[in-house]
Enzyme design. Structure first.
Site, PDB file in Angstrom:
ATOM      1  N   ASN A  94       0.865  -1.182   0.000  1.00 27.99           N
ATOM      2  CA  ASN A  94       0.000   0.000   0.000  1.00 27.99           C
ATOM      3  C   ASN A  94       0.902   1.231   0.000  1.00 27.99           C
ATOM      4  OD1 ASN A  94      -1.858   2.017   0.363  1.00 27.99           O
ATOM      5  ND2 ASN A  94      -2.240   1.556   2.527  1.00 27.99           N
TER       6      ASN A  94
ATOM      7  N   LYS B  57       0.020   4.300  -0.312  1.00 25.66           N
ATOM      8  CA  LYS B  57      -0.641   5.498   0.230  1.00 25.66           C
ATOM      9  C   LYS B  57      -0.406   6.681  -0.724  1.00 25.66           C
ATOM     10  CE  LYS B  57       0.356   3.497   4.706  1.00 25.66           C
ATOM     11  NZ  LYS B  57       0.086   3.587   6.104  1.00 25.66           N
TER      12      LYS B  57
ATOM     13  N   HIS C 136      -9.619   0.652   4.522  1.00 22.72           N
ATOM     14  CA  HIS C 136      -8.329   0.863   5.187  1.00 22.72           C
ATOM     15  C   HIS C 136      -8.539   1.793   6.378  1.00 22.72           C
ATOM     16  CE1 HIS C 136      -4.252   2.278   5.950  1.00 22.72           C
ATOM     17  NE2 HIS C 136      -3.863   1.133   5.395  1.00 22.72           N
TER      18      HIS C 136
ATOM     19  N   GLU D  54      -5.442  -5.376  10.394  1.00 22.91           N
ATOM     20  CA  GLU D  54      -4.481  -4.299  10.611  1.00 22.91           C
ATOM     21  C   GLU D  54      -4.848  -3.530  11.879  1.00 22.91           C
ATOM     22  OE1 GLU D  54      -2.333  -3.091   6.799  1.00 22.91           O
ATOM     23  OE2 GLU D  54      -4.146  -1.919   6.877  1.00 22.91           O
TER      24      GLU D  54
ATOM     25  N   GLY E 165       2.898  -1.165   4.257  1.00 27.97           N
ATOM     26  CA  GLY E 165       2.862   0.241   3.888  1.00 27.97           C
ATOM     27  C   GLY E 165       4.271   0.771   3.681  1.00 27.97           C
ATOM     28  N   GLY E 166       4.832   1.397   4.723  1.00 27.32           N
ATOM     29  CA  GLY E 166       6.123   2.087   4.616  1.00 27.32           C
ATOM     30  C   GLY E 166       7.219   1.270   3.938  1.00 27.32           C
TER      31      GLY E 166
HETATM   32  C1  PEP Z   1      -0.818   0.008   5.744  1.00 30.54           C
HETATM   33  O1  PEP Z   1      -0.804   1.111   5.228  1.00 30.54           O
HETATM   34  O2  PEP Z   1      -1.747  -0.765   5.496  1.00 30.54           O
HETATM   35  C2  PEP Z   1       0.267  -0.364   6.655  1.00 30.54           C
HETATM   36  C3  PEP Z   1       0.229  -1.527   7.249  1.00 30.54           C
HETATM   37  O3  PEP Z   1       1.282   0.559   6.829  1.00 30.54           O
HETATM   38  P1  PEP Z   1       2.685   0.316   7.600  1.00 30.54           P
HETATM   39  O4  PEP Z   1       3.279  -0.971   7.048  1.00 30.54           O
HETATM   40  O5  PEP Z   1       3.514   1.508   7.230  1.00 30.54           O
HETATM   41  O6  PEP Z   1       2.391   0.210   9.049  1.00 30.54           O
END
Ligand code: PEP
Length: 256
Positions: free
Chosen positions: A16, A18, A100, A171, A237-238
């Site tokens: 993801n 973002k 999300h 999540e 995500g990151g």
């Molecule tokens: C996400 O955006 O779904 C996520 C899990 O982000 P991160 O891995 O940065 O925590």
């Protein structure tokens, strides 16, 4: 374990992005991304920002699917700034993130909105990746089970019948973008709860639904998370913004 019959859901690793990566950066990512996406390994999904969707569809290697981060529930109309499921499909998306936590908590998306988006995605042949998860306050109040089951049940409310062609990501909100990761035991408990509800609703077809974990997944913790019961993949995500780190996470998911 995932299914009484020994059947196990496909392993899926999703990125993801973002609000990161314009079209040129999207092309660069795929030129640097080295994970094998051959059949038999984890399925790889990438959710770029909408304006980079075409660049991602053009640059992705074979075996990588592209999705949108959000859809509207209507097929068309006067909804400035929104993207419908048919438009996303027409632009080459095969998947859609739905519910999300950033959509729920920053943009006020309700369980009812999420249900309408699930139905719209499936009506138009997009595979939804439904995100559920509790806040820290809900966890501390012992409400994890209640919250994730409510989010799952409500999300499926508008579907015309029993469908198993969607994905789930557990999540926990407190683990997203915070560097805090749920322990494998926390993850097993939540995934087991979700799997149990899927079995009640879908019977043996519950084993077709992959349940991913998301929340500060990194190359260093991916293997341990994948080893937890009922974890069928990861939503990242990151760490997915870096082609090498994301490739390492895809490789770690091969261990299941
Ligand atoms: C996400 O955006 O779904 C996520 C899990 O982000 P991160 O891995 O940065 O925590």
């Amino acid at each position: 374990m995932s299914g009484g019959s020994g059947r196990r859901p496909p392993v899926v690793v999703a990125a993801n992005w973002k609000m990161h990566k314009d079209p040129p950066a999207t092309g660069s990512f795929f030129r640097e991304f080295r994970a094998s996406t051959a059949e038999g390994g984890p399925r790889v999904l990438v959710f770029p920002p909408a304006a980079s969707l075409a660049a991602a569809v053009a640059a992705r290697p074979p075996g990588v699917s592209i999705g949108v981060q959000n859809i509207h529930w209507e097929d068309k109309g006067a909804f400035t700034g929104e993207i419908s499921a048919p438009i996303a499909r027409g632009a080459g998306a095969s998947h859609a993130l739905v519910g999300h936590s950033e959509r729920r908590h920053l943009f006020g998306e309700s369980d009812a909105d999420v249900a309408r988006k699930m139905a719209a995605a499936l009506r138009h042949g997009l595979v939804p990746l439904l995100c559920v998860g509790e806040t820290l306050r809900e966890r501390e109040a012992g409400r994890v089970e209640e919250v994730v089951l409510r989010q799952l049940d409500r999300a499926l409310e508008e579907l015309p019948g029993a469908r198993a062609d969607f994905l789930i990501a557990y999540e926990p909100v407190w683990a997203i973008n915070t560097g805090r990761t749920a322990t494998p035991a926390d993850v097993e408990a939540a995934h087991g709860t979700l799997r149990g509800r899927l079995r009640e609703r879908l019977g043996a077809a519950a084993a077709d639904v992959s349940i991913l974990y998301g929340g500060s997944v990194k190359p260093a913790n991916a293997r341990a998370l994948m080893a937890a019961d009922d974890v069928d993949g990861l939503l990242v995500g990151g760490a997915s913004l870096d082609a090498d780190q994301f490739a390492d996470i895809v490789e770690a998911a091969r261990s299941r």
